[in-house]
Design a protein around this motif. Structure first.
Motif, PDB file in Angstrom:
ATOM      1  N   GLY A 164      14.177  -2.829  12.690  1.00 48.02           N
ATOM      2  CA  GLY A 164      13.278  -1.691  12.816  1.00 48.02           C
ATOM      3  C   GLY A 164      11.965  -1.925  12.110  1.00 48.02           C
ATOM      4  O   GLY A 164      11.781  -2.910  11.384  1.00 48.02           O
ATOM      5  N   VAL A 165      11.051  -1.000  12.344  1.00 45.57           N
ATOM      6  CA  VAL A 165       9.738  -1.011  11.714  1.00 45.57           C
ATOM      7  C   VAL A 165       9.354   0.435  11.451  1.00 45.57           C
ATOM      8  O   VAL A 165       9.685   1.327  12.234  1.00 45.57           O
ATOM      9  N   GLU A 166       8.694   0.683  10.311  1.00 42.67           N
ATOM     10  CA  GLU A 166       8.296   2.049   9.945  1.00 42.67           C
ATOM     11  C   GLU A 166       6.922   2.000   9.291  1.00 42.67           C
ATOM     12  O   GLU A 166       6.604   1.065   8.561  1.00 42.67           O
ATOM     13  N   ARG A 167       6.131   3.032   9.554  1.00 38.81           N
ATOM     14  CA  ARG A 167       4.750   3.071   9.053  1.00 38.81           C
ATOM     15  C   ARG A 167       4.409   4.499   8.631  1.00 38.81           C
ATOM     16  O   ARG A 167       4.756   5.454   9.319  1.00 38.81           O
TER      17      ARG A 167
ATOM     18  N   ALA B   3       0.806  -1.211   0.000  1.00 36.57           N
ATOM     19  CA  ALA B   3       0.000   0.000   0.000  1.00 36.57           C
ATOM     20  C   ALA B   3       0.847   1.272   0.000  1.00 36.57           C
ATOM     21  O   ALA B   3       0.307   2.351  -0.115  1.00 36.57           O
ATOM     22  N   HIS B   4       2.148   1.170   0.160  1.00 37.17           N
ATOM     23  CA  HIS B   4       2.987   2.356   0.273  1.00 37.17           C
ATOM     24  C   HIS B   4       4.226   2.191  -0.612  1.00 37.17           C
ATOM     25  O   HIS B   4       4.841   1.135  -0.626  1.00 37.17           O
ATOM     26  N   ASP B   5       4.609   3.241  -1.315  1.00 34.67           N
ATOM     27  CA  ASP B   5       5.832   3.238  -2.104  1.00 34.67           C
ATOM     28  C   ASP B   5       6.931   3.876  -1.269  1.00 34.67           C
ATOM     29  O   ASP B   5       6.870   5.060  -0.938  1.00 34.67           O
TER      30      ASP B   5
ATOM     31  N   LEU C 177       4.976  -4.975   4.523  1.00 36.52           N
ATOM     32  CA  LEU C 177       3.832  -5.800   4.917  1.00 36.52           C
ATOM     33  C   LEU C 177       2.592  -4.920   4.960  1.00 36.52           C
ATOM     34  O   LEU C 177       2.234  -4.380   5.995  1.00 36.52           O
ATOM     35  N   ASN C 178       1.964  -4.731   3.798  1.00 35.43           N
ATOM     36  CA  ASN C 178       0.746  -3.917   3.677  1.00 35.43           C
ATOM     37  C   ASN C 178       0.920  -2.513   4.242  1.00 35.43           C
ATOM     38  O   ASN C 178       0.094  -2.034   5.005  1.00 35.43           O
ATOM     39  N   GLY C 179       2.024  -1.865   3.902  1.00 34.25           N
ATOM     40  CA  GLY C 179       2.247  -0.491   4.325  1.00 34.25           C
ATOM     41  C   GLY C 179       3.138  -0.349   5.546  1.00 34.25           C
ATOM     42  O   GLY C 179       3.513   0.756   5.910  1.00 34.25           O
TER      43      GLY C 179
ATOM     44  N   GLY D 101       8.752  -3.414  -5.101  1.00 30.12           N
ATOM     45  CA  GLY D 101       7.459  -4.090  -5.127  1.00 30.12           C
ATOM     46  C   GLY D 101       7.291  -5.070  -3.990  1.00 30.12           C
ATOM     47  O   GLY D 101       6.724  -6.133  -4.166  1.00 30.12           O
ATOM     48  N   GLY D 102       7.756  -4.745  -2.860  1.00 27.71           N
ATOM     49  CA  GLY D 102       7.681  -5.608  -1.680  1.00 27.71           C
ATOM     50  C   GLY D 102       8.978  -5.512  -0.899  1.00 27.71           C
ATOM     51  O   GLY D 102       8.995  -5.118   0.252  1.00 27.71           O
TER      52      GLY D 102
END
Length: 175
Positions: free
Chosen positions: A132-135, A23-25, A99-101, A63-64
């Motif tokens: 890490g994780v980013e949203r 969902a996010h580029d 993972l879905n954004g 793309g992922g």
């Protein structure tokens, strides 16, 4: 009935696999700031501190899979029994998956730390690695968390290894 349920389940699974999962580029440059909680130790002395830092980098979204690089500077200020951990500069590679954004990633690179000892500044190179994780928040803003371990063997030829473990909350603006 059993055949219809199996076919429905197969159709749902196929549509989920065919649907775009990303969902996010993540492609592009970014810069931001961070709030860190650090646990530092050298030669039997240890200290914890709240501190800050800045980071800037570039990611490319395949793309992922997301691959990128980042430069980071932290200002710990930990007092380690007469030594003060002044700052560190790291250059890190990042590899993650969208993972879905939500970007989940691992990072590894080189770090240079600076410590004040009796009025004299000494520096040493080391290894930094973590996860890490980013949203995305809204617009071009993202928020994330990162846990890093920096290891300096034989810090400034002192014969002692220095360890800096940090947990960070990070905010970035994507250009």
């Amino acid at each position: 009935m059993k055949k219809a349920t199996t076919m429905t389940a197969a159709a749902v699974a196929a549509s989920l696999l065919a649907a775009p999962a990303f969902a996010h580029d993540w492609t592009g440059f970014y810069a931001g700031g961070q709030l860190n909680y650090s646990d530092d130790s050298i030669a039997g002395s240890s200290a914890t501190s709240w501190n800050g830092g800045v980071q800037a980098g570039y990611n490319h979204d395949f793309g992922g899979w997301v691959v990128g690089g980042e430069a980071e500077m932290k200002f710990p200020g930990s007092d380690l029994g007469g030594a003060k951990f002044n700052d560190s500069i790291a250059l890190k590679a990042r590899v993650g998956y969208d993972l879905n954004g939500t970007l989940v990633y691992g990072t590894i690179g080189g770090v240079r730390g600076n410590m004040g000892l009796g009025g004299v500044d000494v520096s040493s190179n080391g290894l930094v690695y973590g996860i890490g994780v980013e949203r995305p928040l809204s617009g071009n803003w993202t928020v994330g968390a990162e846990v890093l371990q920096s290891e300096y063997s034989n810090f400034a030829s002192s014969g002692s290894s220095f360890y800096d473990t940090s947990a960070s909350v990070r905010v970035n603006y994507r250009f």
